[in-house]
Design a protein around this motif. Structure first.
Motif, mmCIF file in Angstrom:
data_model
loop_
_atom_site.group_PDB
_atom_site.id
_atom_site.type_symbol
_atom_site.label_atom_id
_atom_site.label_comp_id
_atom_site.label_asym_id
_atom_site.label_seq_id
_atom_site.Cartn_x
_atom_site.Cartn_y
_atom_site.Cartn_z
ATOM 1 N N MET A 1 -4.530 6.601 7.879
ATOM 2 C CA MET A 1 -4.170 5.620 6.842
ATOM 3 C C MET A 1 -2.843 4.952 7.158
ATOM 4 N N ARG A 2 -1.890 5.728 7.678
ATOM 5 C CA ARG A 2 -0.607 5.128 8.068
ATOM 6 C C ARG A 2 -0.793 4.123 9.197
ATOM 7 N N ILE B 1 -9.197 3.738 1.024
ATOM 8 C CA ILE B 1 -8.761 2.337 1.032
ATOM 9 C C ILE B 1 -9.852 1.453 0.449
ATOM 10 N N VAL C 1 -4.534 6.641 -2.549
ATOM 11 C CA VAL C 1 -4.113 5.332 -2.049
ATOM 12 C C VAL C 1 -3.922 4.380 -3.224
ATOM 13 N N ALA D 1 -2.821 0.919 7.235
ATOM 14 C CA ALA D 1 -2.253 0.227 6.082
ATOM 15 C C ALA D 1 -1.402 -0.991 6.447
ATOM 16 N N CYS E 1 4.137 0.771 2.629
ATOM 17 C CA CYS E 1 4.275 -0.446 3.435
ATOM 18 C C CYS E 1 4.065 -1.646 2.531
ATOM 19 N N ILE F 1 0.864 -1.186 0.000
ATOM 20 C CA ILE F 1 0.000 0.000 0.000
ATOM 21 C C ILE F 1 0.895 1.229 0.000
ATOM 22 N N ARG F 2 0.613 2.162 -0.912
ATOM 23 C CA ARG F 2 1.360 3.414 -0.961
ATOM 24 C C ARG F 2 0.381 4.585 -0.903
ATOM 25 N N LEU F 3 0.834 5.655 -0.262
ATOM 26 C CA LEU F 3 0.051 6.882 -0.176
ATOM 27 C C LEU F 3 0.768 8.005 -0.920
ATOM 28 N N LYS G 1 -10.914 5.746 5.967
ATOM 29 C CA LYS G 1 -11.110 4.399 5.424
ATOM 30 C C LYS G 1 -11.659 4.439 3.998
ATOM 31 N N ILE H 1 -3.189 0.349 -3.890
ATOM 32 C CA ILE H 1 -3.112 -0.993 -3.308
ATOM 33 C C ILE H 1 -2.724 -1.975 -4.415
#
Length: 368
Positions: free
Chosen positions: A69-70, A105, A36, A73, A366, A6-8, A102, A38
Motif C-alpha cells: 500500500m505504501r 484501496i 485505508v 498510494a 501521502c 491517502i492515510r493508512l 489493493k 482516501i
C-alpha cells in the motif's frame, strides 16, 4: 474529483472467543487490520479495510499488505476518485499481483463514491434484494465434544448455519461432524470446510463414512486438479473457496462442471470491483454464492455484506459477521443481527460512521 490524500492506520483485533484454529494446527489470536482512508479534493472521504488471517491462510500477510500500500498510494494521488475501474487497472500496472494489498484501496474508493452520490454500496453494485443476508458461524477445530458445545452456543445465539472446520485426521474429523450434527437441530445447515488440507484419498474416505449425513463439502483439497479428481465421487454439493482467486479460476471451474457454489473473498481477488465481476458470472450460471473476506471488523463487514445484499437472493449461501468475532470496533454502525441473518447499516457508501482519531496516529500519509 481527484484523490488528495491517502492515510493508512493499523488496528489489532483480538478474537472474542479466543484462539482460532484451522487445519494443519494453524492458529491466530486476532486480525492485524490495515485501514485505508482516501480523501478527495472536495473533502469527501472513503474507508477500506484489509485483515489477513495470520500469515498462513492466504498468500497474504499484514506487513506485506502495508508495504505494498505504501508503494501504491503515492502513485494514486491526483487520480480521479470516481474512476474505480481505471484505478484498478493502474494498480495492476504499477504492482504485479498482490491483490490483497489493493483490496482496501478499492473498497475505500467505492465508499467514497457512494458518499458523494448518496447511494449505498448495494444500490451501486446491482440493487439490494431484501434487507438482510444469511449468516454462518465457524467452529474452529477442537475435540468433538468441545465443537458440539460451541455449536450449541452459536445456535442459542440465533445462528442457523454452521461451518465445521475439518482437515486433520479423517477419523477424528468424522467424529467432529457427527458430534456437531447430533448436538444441533435437524434444520441447522452444516458446511464442512477442510481449507484444502486433504488429498484425494482422505476426501474419499470422509465422503464414504459420512454418506448418510446432510452437509455441504467446502474446499477439501488444495489444488484444482485434486478437487476435480474427486468431483465424480462427491455426492453432495461441492463449494470452492481458496481455489477461486480470480475470474479465470471460475471460468475454468465452470468449463469443467466442477462446482455447485463458490466463496469469494475480497482480499483474495483484489477488492469489490473484481469480486463483483466474479459474482456476476457465477450468478449467470446459477451457482450458490458466498461473499466475505479474510478478516476485519465493521468496515470490512459492511463492504462484503453490501455486495452480498445485491446478489440474487435465491443464490446467496451466507456470509459472516466479522464485527462480532472481535473485541474492538472501527466504525459506528447498526448491524442488525437476529435469527441467523444480518441487516446492513443505512446510509451512503458503506453506511458507516468512522472516526479515524480512534485509531491513533496513522502509520503512513501521502498527499498532493
Amino acid at each position: 474529483m481527484t484523490i488528495a490524500s491517502i492515510r493508512l492506520f493499523r488496528q489489532w483485533q483480538p478474537f472474542r472467543d479466543g484462539t482460532y484454529r484451522c487445519s494443519g494446527g494453524r492458529s491466530a489470536e486476532g486480525f492485524d487490520s490495515t485501514i485505508v482512508e482516501i480523501i478527495a479534493r472536495d473533502g469527501t472521504t472513503g474507508y477500506g479495510e484489509m485483515a489477513p488471517l495470520g500469515s498462513f491462510y492466504d498468500p497474504a500477510f499484514a506487513e506485506g499488505a502495508r508495504a505494498a500500500m505504501r508503494e501504491l498510494a503515492p502513485k494514486l494521488i491526483g487520480e480521479p476518485s470516481a474512476g474505480i475501474e481505471a484505478i484498478n487497472r493502474r494498480m495492476d500496472l504499477l504492482l504485479k499481483g498482490h491483490p490483497y494489498a489493493k483490496s482496501a484501496i478499492d473498497m475505500a474508493l467505492w465508499d467514497l463514491a457512494g458518499r458523494r452520490c448518496g447511494l449505498s454500496l448495494a444500490t451501486m453494485t446491482g440493487g439490494a434484494e431484501g434487507d438482510s443476508v444469511p449468516l454462518y458461524r465457524s467452529l474452529a477445530q477442537a475435540a468433538p465434544d468441545a465443537m458440539a458445545a460451541r455449536a450449541q452456543k452459536y445456535v442459542a445465539e440465533g445462528y442457523r448455519r454452521l461451518q465445521v472446520k475439518i482437515g486433520l485426521d479423517v477419523r477424528e474429523d468424522i467424529g467432529r461432524l457427527e458430534a456437531v450434527r447430533a448436538a444441533t437441530p435437524s434444520d441447522t445447515v452444516i458446511f464442512c470446510d477442510a481449507n484444502g488440507s486433504w488429498g484425494t484419498a482422505d476426501t474419499r474416505q470422509f465422503l464414504l463414512a459420512t454418506r448418510s449425513m446432510d452437509y455441504t463439502l467446502e474446499q477439501p483439497c488444495a489444488t484444482y486438479e485434486e478437487n476435480l479428481a474427486i468431483r465424480h465421487t462427491c455426492d453432495r454439493p461441492l463449494i470452492l473457496d481458496e481455489t477461486i482467486d480470480g475470474i479465470d479460476a471460475l471460468l475454468r471451474a465452470l468449463a469443467d462442471s466442477l462446482v455447485d457454489g463458490i466463496t469469494i473473498k475480497l482480499a483474495r481477488v483484489g477488492g469489490l470491483t473484481k469480486a463483483r465481476l466474479i459474482r456476476d458470472v457465477a450468478a449467470a450460471r446459477n451457482l450458490k454464492i458466498t461473499i466475505e473476506d479474510t478478516g476485519g471488523a465493521q468496515i470490512d463487514t459492511a463492504a462484503y455484506s453490501g455486495l452480498m445484499l445485491s446478489t440474487p437472493a435465491g443464490l446467496r449461501q451466507h456470509t459472516v459477521d466479522f464485527q462480532n468475532w472481535v473485541t474492538v470496533s472501527n466504525a459506528r454502525a447498526d448491524f442488525r443481527v437476529a435469527n441467523g441473518s444480518m441487516g446492513l447499516p443505512d446510509g451512503p457508501g458503506l453506511g458507516l460512521e468512522v472516526d479515524p482519531v480512534a485509531f491513533g496516529e496513522p502509520i503512513f500519509v501521502c498527499a498532493a
